[in-house]
Design an enzyme around this catalytic site. Sequence first.
Site, PDB file in Angstrom:
ATOM      1  N   LYS A  49       0.840  -1.207   0.000  1.00 18.68           N
ATOM      2  CA  LYS A  49       0.000   0.000   0.000  1.00 18.68           C
ATOM      3  C   LYS A  49       0.873   1.254   0.000  1.00 18.68           C
ATOM      4  CE  LYS A  49      -1.808   1.762   3.972  1.00 18.68           C
ATOM      5  NZ  LYS A  49      -1.563   3.204   4.138  1.00 18.68           N
ATOM      6  N   ASN A  50       1.847   1.270   0.900  1.00 22.32           N
ATOM      7  CA  ASN A  50       2.619   2.503   1.069  1.00 22.32           C
ATOM      8  C   ASN A  50       3.583   2.773  -0.080  1.00 22.32           C
ATOM      9  OD1 ASN A  50       1.223   2.886   3.383  1.00 22.32           O
ATOM     10  ND2 ASN A  50       2.933   2.539   4.789  1.00 22.32           N
TER      11      ASN A  50
ATOM     12  N   ARG B 132      -4.407   9.876   4.296  1.00 23.05           N
ATOM     13  CA  ARG B 132      -3.275  10.739   4.588  1.00 23.05           C
ATOM     14  C   ARG B 132      -2.421  10.981   3.327  1.00 23.05           C
ATOM     15  NH1 ARG B 132      -0.638  14.186   8.247  1.00 23.05           N
ATOM     16  NH2 ARG B 132       1.584  13.913   7.996  1.00 23.05           N
TER      17      ARG B 132
ATOM     18  N   CYS C 285      -5.677   7.727   9.221  1.00 24.05           N
ATOM     19  CA  CYS C 285      -5.929   7.191  10.561  1.00 24.05           C
ATOM     20  C   CYS C 285      -5.643   8.246  11.620  1.00 24.05           C
ATOM     21  CB  CYS C 285      -5.019   5.983  10.803  1.00 24.05           C
ATOM     22  SG  CYS C 285      -5.523   4.516   9.925  1.00 24.05           S
TER      23      CYS C 285
ATOM     24  N   ARG D  96      -1.008  14.777  13.377  1.00 25.24           N
ATOM     25  CA  ARG D  96      -0.286  14.442  12.143  1.00 25.24           C
ATOM     26  C   ARG D  96      -0.129  15.710  11.309  1.00 25.24           C
ATOM     27  NH1 ARG D  96      -2.118   8.664   9.709  1.00 25.24           N
ATOM     28  NH2 ARG D  96      -0.043   8.754   8.795  1.00 25.24           N
ATOM     29  N   PRO D  97       0.731  16.617  11.756  1.00 31.36           N
ATOM     30  CA  PRO D  97       0.903  17.874  11.019  1.00 31.36           C
ATOM     31  C   PRO D  97       1.591  17.644   9.674  1.00 31.36           C
ATOM     32  CG  PRO D  97       2.516  17.739  12.788  1.00 31.36           C
ATOM     33  CD  PRO D  97       1.647  16.521  12.910  1.00 31.36           C
ATOM     34  N   ILE D  98       1.534  18.647   8.801  1.00 32.69           N
ATOM     35  CA  ILE D  98       2.253  18.530   7.517  1.00 32.69           C
ATOM     36  C   ILE D  98       3.287  19.664   7.390  1.00 32.69           C
ATOM     37  CG2 ILE D  98       0.478  17.241   6.273  1.00 32.69           C
ATOM     38  CD1 ILE D  98      -0.339  19.938   4.968  1.00 32.69           C
ATOM     39  N   ASP D  99       3.712  20.168   8.556  1.00 32.19           N
ATOM     40  CA  ASP D  99       4.659  21.290   8.539  1.00 32.19           C
ATOM     41  C   ASP D  99       5.958  20.965   7.792  1.00 32.19           C
ATOM     42  OD1 ASP D  99       4.919  19.469  10.737  1.00 32.19           O
ATOM     43  OD2 ASP D  99       6.418  20.781  11.613  1.00 32.19           O
ATOM     44  N   LEU D 100       6.439  19.726   7.909  1.00 29.99           N
ATOM     45  CA  LEU D 100       7.703  19.383   7.237  1.00 29.99           C
ATOM     46  C   LEU D 100       7.528  19.365   5.717  1.00 29.99           C
ATOM     47  CD1 LEU D 100       8.901  16.493   9.600  1.00 29.99           C
ATOM     48  CD2 LEU D 100       9.567  18.899   9.647  1.00 29.99           C
TER      49      LEU D 100
ATOM     50  N   ASP E  75       3.944   0.689  12.109  1.00 29.56           N
ATOM     51  CA  ASP E  75       2.760   0.022  11.542  1.00 29.56           C
ATOM     52  C   ASP E  75       2.644  -1.429  11.998  1.00 29.56           C
ATOM     53  OD1 ASP E  75       2.150   2.343  10.258  1.00 29.56           O
ATOM     54  OD2 ASP E  75       2.669   1.670   8.248  1.00 29.56           O
TER      55      ASP E  75
ATOM     56  N   ILE F 256       6.737   6.955  17.290  1.00 31.16           N
ATOM     57  CA  ILE F 256       6.446   7.699  16.051  1.00 31.16           C
ATOM     58  C   ILE F 256       5.139   8.484  16.169  1.00 31.16           C
ATOM     59  CG2 ILE F 256       6.107   7.512  13.549  1.00 31.16           C
ATOM     60  CD1 ILE F 256       8.924   6.738  14.412  1.00 31.16           C
TER      61      ILE F 256
ATOM     62  N   ARG G 100      -8.739  -0.582   3.940  1.00 32.29           N
ATOM     63  CA  ARG G 100      -7.915   0.506   3.399  1.00 32.29           C
ATOM     64  C   ARG G 100      -6.513  -0.012   3.074  1.00 32.29           C
ATOM     65  NH1 ARG G 100      -6.896   4.620   7.250  1.00 32.29           N
ATOM     66  NH2 ARG G 100      -5.399   5.034   5.622  1.00 32.29           N
TER      67      ARG G 100
HETATM   68  C1  UD1 Z   1       4.006   6.905   6.499  1.00 33.02           C
HETATM   69  C2  UD1 Z   1       3.195   5.673   6.251  1.00 33.02           C
HETATM   70  C3  UD1 Z   1       2.557   5.168   7.540  1.00 33.02           C
HETATM   71  C4  UD1 Z   1       3.631   4.983   8.615  1.00 33.02           C
HETATM   72  C5  UD1 Z   1       4.481   6.235   8.753  1.00 33.02           C
HETATM   73  C6  UD1 Z   1       5.657   6.064   9.686  1.00 33.02           C
HETATM   74  C7  UD1 Z   1       2.396   5.915   3.995  1.00 33.02           C
HETATM   75  C8  UD1 Z   1       1.232   6.103   3.095  1.00 33.02           C
HETATM   76  N1  UD1 Z   1       2.153   5.958   5.293  1.00 33.02           N
HETATM   77  O1  UD1 Z   1       3.107   7.894   6.986  1.00 33.02           O
HETATM   78  O2  UD1 Z   1       1.918   3.938   7.279  1.00 33.02           O
HETATM   79  O3  UD1 Z   1       2.995   4.723   9.844  1.00 33.02           O
HETATM   80  O4  UD1 Z   1       5.016   6.619   7.459  1.00 33.02           O
HETATM   81  O5  UD1 Z   1       6.453   5.028   9.265  1.00 33.02           O
HETATM   82  O6  UD1 Z   1       3.510   5.686   3.550  1.00 33.02           O
HETATM   83  N2  UD1 Z   1       5.385  14.585  11.124  1.00 33.02           N
HETATM   84  C9  UD1 Z   1       5.410  15.913  11.477  1.00 33.02           C
HETATM   85  N3  UD1 Z   1       5.319  16.850  10.491  1.00 33.02           N
HETATM   86  C10 UD1 Z   1       5.216  16.504   9.173  1.00 33.02           C
HETATM   87  C11 UD1 Z   1       5.201  15.137   8.829  1.00 33.02           C
HETATM   88  C12 UD1 Z   1       5.295  14.185   9.828  1.00 33.02           C
HETATM   89  O7  UD1 Z   1       5.496  16.259  12.660  1.00 33.02           O
HETATM   90  O8  UD1 Z   1       5.132  17.404   8.331  1.00 33.02           O
HETATM   91  C13 UD1 Z   1       5.441  13.554  12.189  1.00 33.02           C
HETATM   92  C14 UD1 Z   1       4.139  12.745  12.230  1.00 33.02           C
HETATM   93  O9  UD1 Z   1       3.142  13.416  12.974  1.00 33.02           O
HETATM   94  C15 UD1 Z   1       4.589  11.468  12.873  1.00 33.02           C
HETATM   95  C16 UD1 Z   1       6.018  11.299  12.335  1.00 33.02           C
HETATM   96  O10 UD1 Z   1       6.426  12.600  11.889  1.00 33.02           O
HETATM   97  O11 UD1 Z   1       4.631  11.626  14.263  1.00 33.02           O
HETATM   98  C17 UD1 Z   1       6.144  10.298  11.219  1.00 33.02           C
HETATM   99  O12 UD1 Z   1       5.353  10.709  10.143  1.00 33.02           O
HETATM  100  P1  UD1 Z   1       5.712  10.378   8.630  1.00 33.02           P
HETATM  101  O13 UD1 Z   1       7.003   9.644   8.521  1.00 33.02           O
HETATM  102  O14 UD1 Z   1       5.553  11.622   7.847  1.00 33.02           O
HETATM  103  O15 UD1 Z   1       4.538   9.381   8.285  1.00 33.02           O
HETATM  104  P2  UD1 Z   1       3.538   9.415   7.046  1.00 33.02           P
HETATM  105  O16 UD1 Z   1       4.290   9.764   5.809  1.00 33.02           O
HETATM  106  O17 UD1 Z   1       2.332  10.181   7.405  1.00 33.02           O
END
Ligand code: UD1
Length: 417
Positions: A22-23, A92, A116, A121-125, A305, A327, A397
């Site tokens: 999936k990922n 997401r 989920c 789960r911010p997207i700031d990065l 996961d 995480i 999903r």
């Molecule tokens: C991806 C995977 C998900 C897995 C996760 C961690 C997909 C579709 N999903 O999710 O299954 O659980 O990696 O291995 O590939 N964070 C921030 N700011 C950001 C982005 C992330 O603070 O802008 C934090 C998140 O809140 C979380 C951590 O970083 O605590 C890891 O997130 P990230 O590696 O980005 O996971 P996803 O890409 O959402």
Amino acid sequence: MDIWHVKGGRGLEGSCNVQGSKNASLPIIAASIVTPMECRLYNLPKLYDVDAALSILRHLGCRAEQQGNEAYIDSRPLSATYIPNELMEEMRSSVIFMGALLARCGEAKLSPPGGCQLGKRPIDLHLKALRELGADIVEDEGEIICKSRALKGRDISFPFPSVGATENLMLAACAAKGRTVIHNAAREPEIIALADFLRSAGAEISGAGTDKIEISGMHARKSAVCRIIPDRIAAASLCCACAACGGDIELKVSNPSQFSTVLYFLNEAGCDIINSTHSLRVVSNGKLRAVKGISTAPYPGFPTDAQPVLMAALLKADGESEIEENIFSNRYRQVPELRRLGAEIEVEGRTALIRGVNELHGAALSATDLRGGAAMIIAALSADGESVILDDGHVRRGYEDFDLCLSSLGGDIILES
Ligand code: UD1
């Protein structure tokens, strides 16, 4: 509403295939619009999240058809850059379309993604990295409006190796002028799969799988072909099911090293793990020992996961197991449901202590999230009696035919939808 009817108490035996990842699929589907092209994807899993990603493509004007485990995508007719909220909130990964649209069209308008509920789960990065590449991004009344006249390659460092942010930046960087170097990049196998796909579509990209990825733009190509890698989390889930129920299963996978951290703990708990070239055998007598030291971390660490499914396997292990979730801040949502089966689990902050019980009993449960739902199914398979798991589509999903796969191994499970 999906309803999983599970009768526990049977061992698992036999061999089965492992679905496509999936990922890996979701960012590759988004990557199909980075440049106008046709592409064919093989081993694409049939999942609600894949349906959602293909719906976004169609909404943007592309052709996107999946038949069985193959898909044909033609992104040449893409005609829109706006993704409405109802499509964004499905998952997401929809956020990855931001980098892809920026690369292709120089603009994107979308709302924050769903997915989920595992805590914040911010997207700031994602936003910071795309801004550093030259995008103007405004957040206005729940919408994110991105524009860029010219993206410019440069060195960009992540404070944390976010998987999604690394993918978004890789996609946008394909259209940047000059060389982009991503420092502290995520190293997950799905990042390598995305880089392989982008390379076959014409991108100059190296270093995926290490913490430094270099991207130097894209040469126009007309088509790309990709075979989706096996899903390491689905494979790990089946291994945990065998460990919990007892049995002897063979998975046809070529990538067990990608979930070796999970296999390590199953082995510590008393399972035999037998690797051969194209398959993996797990043998369990169903009487596990407790394990400590499970601590989730970015790849190559223990995958978050797989935390809920390994927890499910350890509910009856002899002694006290200990898990640390590093995480996500709210990734123990399966715990209150597992307690209904008789599990003894205490959560304090990041740590979960699992005191192994002699028996679990069937109960009525509600799936809270994708991997939490899978954990409940695994625990129910190892419980005495019948369980019913109400599920708002979470499990499907991410798992293709989980019921058929488990019942082909001898599990008593029926999905009513
Ligand atoms: C991806 C995977 C998900 C897995 C996760 C961690 C997909 C579709 N999903 O999710 O299954 O659980 O990696 O291995 O590939 N964070 C921030 N700011 C950001 C982005 C992330 O603070 O802008 C934090 C998140 O809140 C979380 C951590 O970083 O605590 C890891 O997130 P990230 O590696 O980005 O996971 P996803 O890409 O959402």
